[in-house]
Scaffold this motif. Structure first.
Motif, mmCIF file in Angstrom:
data_model
loop_
_atom_site.group_PDB
_atom_site.id
_atom_site.type_symbol
_atom_site.label_atom_id
_atom_site.label_comp_id
_atom_site.label_asym_id
_atom_site.label_seq_id
_atom_site.Cartn_x
_atom_site.Cartn_y
_atom_site.Cartn_z
ATOM 1 N N ILE A 9 0.868 -1.167 0.000
ATOM 2 C CA ILE A 9 0.000 0.000 0.000
ATOM 3 C C ILE A 9 0.907 1.221 0.000
ATOM 4 C CG2 ILE A 9 -1.631 1.326 1.397
ATOM 5 C CD1 ILE A 9 -2.887 -1.281 2.258
ATOM 6 N N LYS A 10 0.502 2.248 -0.707
ATOM 7 C CA LYS A 10 1.304 3.469 -0.830
ATOM 8 C C LYS A 10 1.683 4.006 0.549
ATOM 9 C CE LYS A 10 1.321 7.752 -3.411
ATOM 10 N NZ LYS A 10 0.577 8.545 -4.384
ATOM 11 N N GLY A 11 2.979 4.122 0.809
ATOM 12 C CA GLY A 11 3.492 4.625 2.074
ATOM 13 C C GLY A 11 3.802 3.552 3.102
ATOM 14 N N ASP A 12 3.333 2.331 2.889
ATOM 15 C CA ASP A 12 3.535 1.232 3.839
ATOM 16 C C ASP A 12 4.816 0.477 3.493
ATOM 17 O OD1 ASP A 12 3.158 -0.647 5.833
ATOM 18 O OD2 ASP A 12 1.187 -1.289 5.152
ATOM 19 N N THR A 13 5.411 -0.173 4.487
ATOM 20 C CA THR A 13 6.631 -0.952 4.256
ATOM 21 C C THR A 13 6.338 -2.436 4.078
ATOM 22 O OG1 THR A 13 6.947 -1.207 6.638
ATOM 23 C CG2 THR A 13 8.052 0.663 5.564
ATOM 24 N N ARG A 14 5.130 -2.862 4.424
ATOM 25 C CA ARG A 14 4.779 -4.275 4.338
ATOM 26 C C ARG A 14 4.305 -4.649 2.937
ATOM 27 N NH1 ARG A 14 0.475 -3.633 9.016
ATOM 28 N NH2 ARG A 14 0.102 -1.873 7.635
ATOM 29 N N THR A 15 4.684 -5.849 2.507
ATOM 30 C CA THR A 15 4.268 -6.371 1.210
ATOM 31 C C THR A 15 3.291 -7.511 1.449
ATOM 32 O OG1 THR A 15 6.424 -5.816 0.284
ATOM 33 C CG2 THR A 15 5.073 -7.360 -0.967
ATOM 34 N N TYR A 16 2.224 -7.550 0.643
ATOM 35 C CA TYR A 16 1.194 -8.586 0.785
ATOM 36 C C TYR A 16 1.016 -9.346 -0.510
ATOM 37 C CZ TYR A 16 -0.229 -6.507 5.185
ATOM 38 O OH TYR A 16 -0.240 -6.048 6.473
ATOM 39 N N LYS A 17 0.551 -10.575 -0.375
ATOM 40 C CA LYS A 17 0.147 -11.396 -1.514
ATOM 41 C C LYS A 17 -1.132 -12.114 -1.123
ATOM 42 C CE LYS A 17 2.564 -15.669 -0.386
ATOM 43 N NZ LYS A 17 3.382 -16.744 -0.917
ATOM 44 N N LEU A 18 -1.806 -12.705 -2.096
ATOM 45 C CA LEU A 18 -3.007 -13.482 -1.801
ATOM 46 C C LEU A 18 -2.599 -14.806 -1.177
ATOM 47 C CD1 LEU A 18 -5.129 -12.878 -5.012
ATOM 48 C CD2 LEU A 18 -5.484 -11.903 -2.746
ATOM 49 N N SER A 19 -3.387 -15.265 -0.246
ATOM 50 C CA SER A 19 -3.123 -16.539 0.413
ATOM 51 C C SER A 19 -3.356 -17.686 -0.562
ATOM 52 C CB SER A 19 -4.055 -16.693 1.619
ATOM 53 O OG SER A 19 -3.963 -17.988 2.156
ATOM 54 N N ALA A 20 -2.583 -18.734 -0.422
ATOM 55 C CA ALA A 20 -2.776 -19.926 -1.245
ATOM 56 C C ALA A 20 -4.075 -20.640 -0.864
ATOM 57 C CB ALA A 20 -1.587 -20.867 -1.074
ATOM 58 N N ASP A 21 -4.591 -20.376 0.335
ATOM 59 C CA ASP A 21 -5.805 -21.030 0.832
ATOM 60 C C ASP A 21 -7.067 -20.194 0.624
ATOM 61 O OD1 ASP A 21 -4.236 -23.153 1.746
ATOM 62 O OD2 ASP A 21 -3.882 -22.166 3.665
ATOM 63 N N ILE A 22 -7.017 -19.164 -0.204
ATOM 64 C CA ILE A 22 -8.155 -18.277 -0.404
ATOM 65 C C ILE A 22 -9.327 -19.022 -1.054
ATOM 66 C CG2 ILE A 22 -7.375 -17.455 -2.667
ATOM 67 C CD1 ILE A 22 -8.346 -14.676 -1.861
ATOM 68 N N LYS A 23 -10.534 -18.754 -0.566
ATOM 69 C CA LYS A 23 -11.751 -19.401 -1.068
ATOM 70 C C LYS A 23 -12.794 -18.338 -1.385
ATOM 71 C CE LYS A 23 -10.440 -23.693 0.007
ATOM 72 N NZ LYS A 23 -9.062 -23.738 -0.353
ATOM 73 N N LYS A 24 -13.598 -18.580 -2.408
ATOM 74 C CA LYS A 24 -14.641 -17.628 -2.799
ATOM 75 C C LYS A 24 -15.677 -17.447 -1.695
ATOM 76 C CE LYS A 24 -14.211 -18.043 -7.758
ATOM 77 N NZ LYS A 24 -14.863 -18.279 -9.048
ATOM 78 N N TYR A 25 -16.049 -18.521 -1.016
ATOM 79 C CA TYR A 25 -17.061 -18.381 0.031
ATOM 80 C C TYR A 25 -16.538 -17.564 1.213
ATOM 81 C CZ TYR A 25 -14.769 -22.427 2.250
ATOM 82 O OH TYR A 25 -13.858 -23.291 2.815
ATOM 83 N N THR A 26 -15.237 -17.623 1.473
ATOM 84 C CA THR A 26 -14.646 -16.797 2.536
ATOM 85 C C THR A 26 -14.724 -15.324 2.153
ATOM 86 O OG1 THR A 26 -13.123 -18.592 3.102
ATOM 87 C CG2 THR A 26 -12.584 -16.397 3.931
ATOM 88 N N LEU A 27 -14.464 -15.031 0.894
ATOM 89 C CA LEU A 27 -14.549 -13.647 0.431
ATOM 90 C C LEU A 27 -15.964 -13.106 0.638
ATOM 91 C CD1 LEU A 27 -12.493 -13.883 -2.897
ATOM 92 C CD2 LEU A 27 -11.738 -12.971 -0.700
ATOM 93 N N ARG A 28 -16.962 -13.900 0.299
ATOM 94 C CA ARG A 28 -18.352 -13.462 0.483
ATOM 95 C C ARG A 28 -18.680 -13.285 1.964
ATOM 96 N NH1 ARG A 28 -19.113 -17.801 -3.320
ATOM 97 N NH2 ARG A 28 -19.154 -16.938 -5.412
ATOM 98 N N ASP A 29 -18.175 -14.178 2.810
ATOM 99 C CA ASP A 29 -18.415 -14.087 4.262
ATOM 100 C C ASP A 29 -17.847 -12.805 4.857
ATOM 101 O OD1 ASP A 29 -19.685 -16.521 4.269
ATOM 102 O OD2 ASP A 29 -18.023 -17.632 5.165
ATOM 103 N N VAL A 30 -16.707 -12.364 4.359
ATOM 104 C CA VAL A 30 -16.029 -11.180 4.879
ATOM 105 C C VAL A 30 -16.709 -9.895 4.403
ATOM 106 C CG1 VAL A 30 -13.829 -9.913 4.803
ATOM 107 C CG2 VAL A 30 -13.830 -12.359 5.165
ATOM 108 N N GLY A 31 -17.440 -9.961 3.305
ATOM 109 C CA GLY A 31 -18.141 -8.777 2.807
ATOM 110 C C GLY A 31 -17.751 -8.351 1.413
ATOM 111 N N PHE A 32 -16.989 -9.163 0.712
ATOM 112 C CA PHE A 32 -16.654 -8.854 -0.669
ATOM 113 C C PHE A 32 -17.913 -8.960 -1.525
ATOM 114 C CE2 PHE A 32 -12.435 -9.733 0.817
ATOM 115 C CZ PHE A 32 -11.575 -9.081 -0.043
ATOM 116 N N VAL A 33 -17.996 -8.102 -2.530
ATOM 117 C CA VAL A 33 -19.104 -8.120 -3.474
ATOM 118 C C VAL A 33 -18.567 -8.646 -4.797
ATOM 119 C CG1 VAL A 33 -20.785 -6.697 -4.685
ATOM 120 C CG2 VAL A 33 -20.176 -6.162 -2.322
ATOM 121 N N GLU A 34 -19.263 -9.618 -5.380
ATOM 122 C CA GLU A 34 -18.830 -10.201 -6.644
ATOM 123 C C GLU A 34 -19.468 -9.442 -7.806
ATOM 124 O OE1 GLU A 34 -18.334 -14.596 -8.734
ATOM 125 O OE2 GLU A 34 -19.521 -14.397 -6.917
#
Length: 114
Positions: A9-34
């Motif tokens: 993220i702009k200004g942050d020092t941490r680097t992120y990637k998507l988890s290898a265990d990511i699931k579509k139903y988890t995304l919906r549970d968290v509040g993602f909109v498809e």
């Protein structure tokens, strides 16, 4: 901003990637909109007092394949990328951002790269 496999993220020092265990139903549970194209989008306010105030936002969009993403902090209208580390009330925005990122890590959506 293009979709990538890892980013900061702009200004942050941490680097992120998507988890290898990511699931579509988890995304919906968290509040993602498809979207119609299959992309998943999450948008959260960085105002700890009220999520309904017009303030800085955190956006995360993941491709339908769950292989690439883009993540940024934006202005209230969502059009301009903002460095929250240089903003007014930076401490409260950073605290809220850290909370959101921690939740995404716990739900195995994002992974921090050291």
């Amino acid at each position: 901003m293009a979709y990538v496999e890892q980013l900061k993220i702009k200004g942050d020092t941490r680097t992120y990637k998507l988890s290898a265990d990511i699931k579509k139903y988890t995304l919906r549970d968290v509040g993602f909109v498809e979207s119609k194209s299959g992309k998943f989008q999450l948008e959260r306010s960085l105002d700890p007092n009220s999520p309904f105030n017009k303030g800085l936002k955190f956006k995360l969009v993941i491709t339908a394949s769950l292989k690439a993403f883009k993540m940024l902090t934006t202005s209230a209208n969502g059009l301009n990328e903002v460095n929250i580390y240089k903003s007014v009330d930076a401490d409260t925005h950073i605290e809220q951002l850290n909370y959101i990122l921690e939740q995404l890590e716990q739900r195995q959506i994002l992974e921090k790269i050291d």
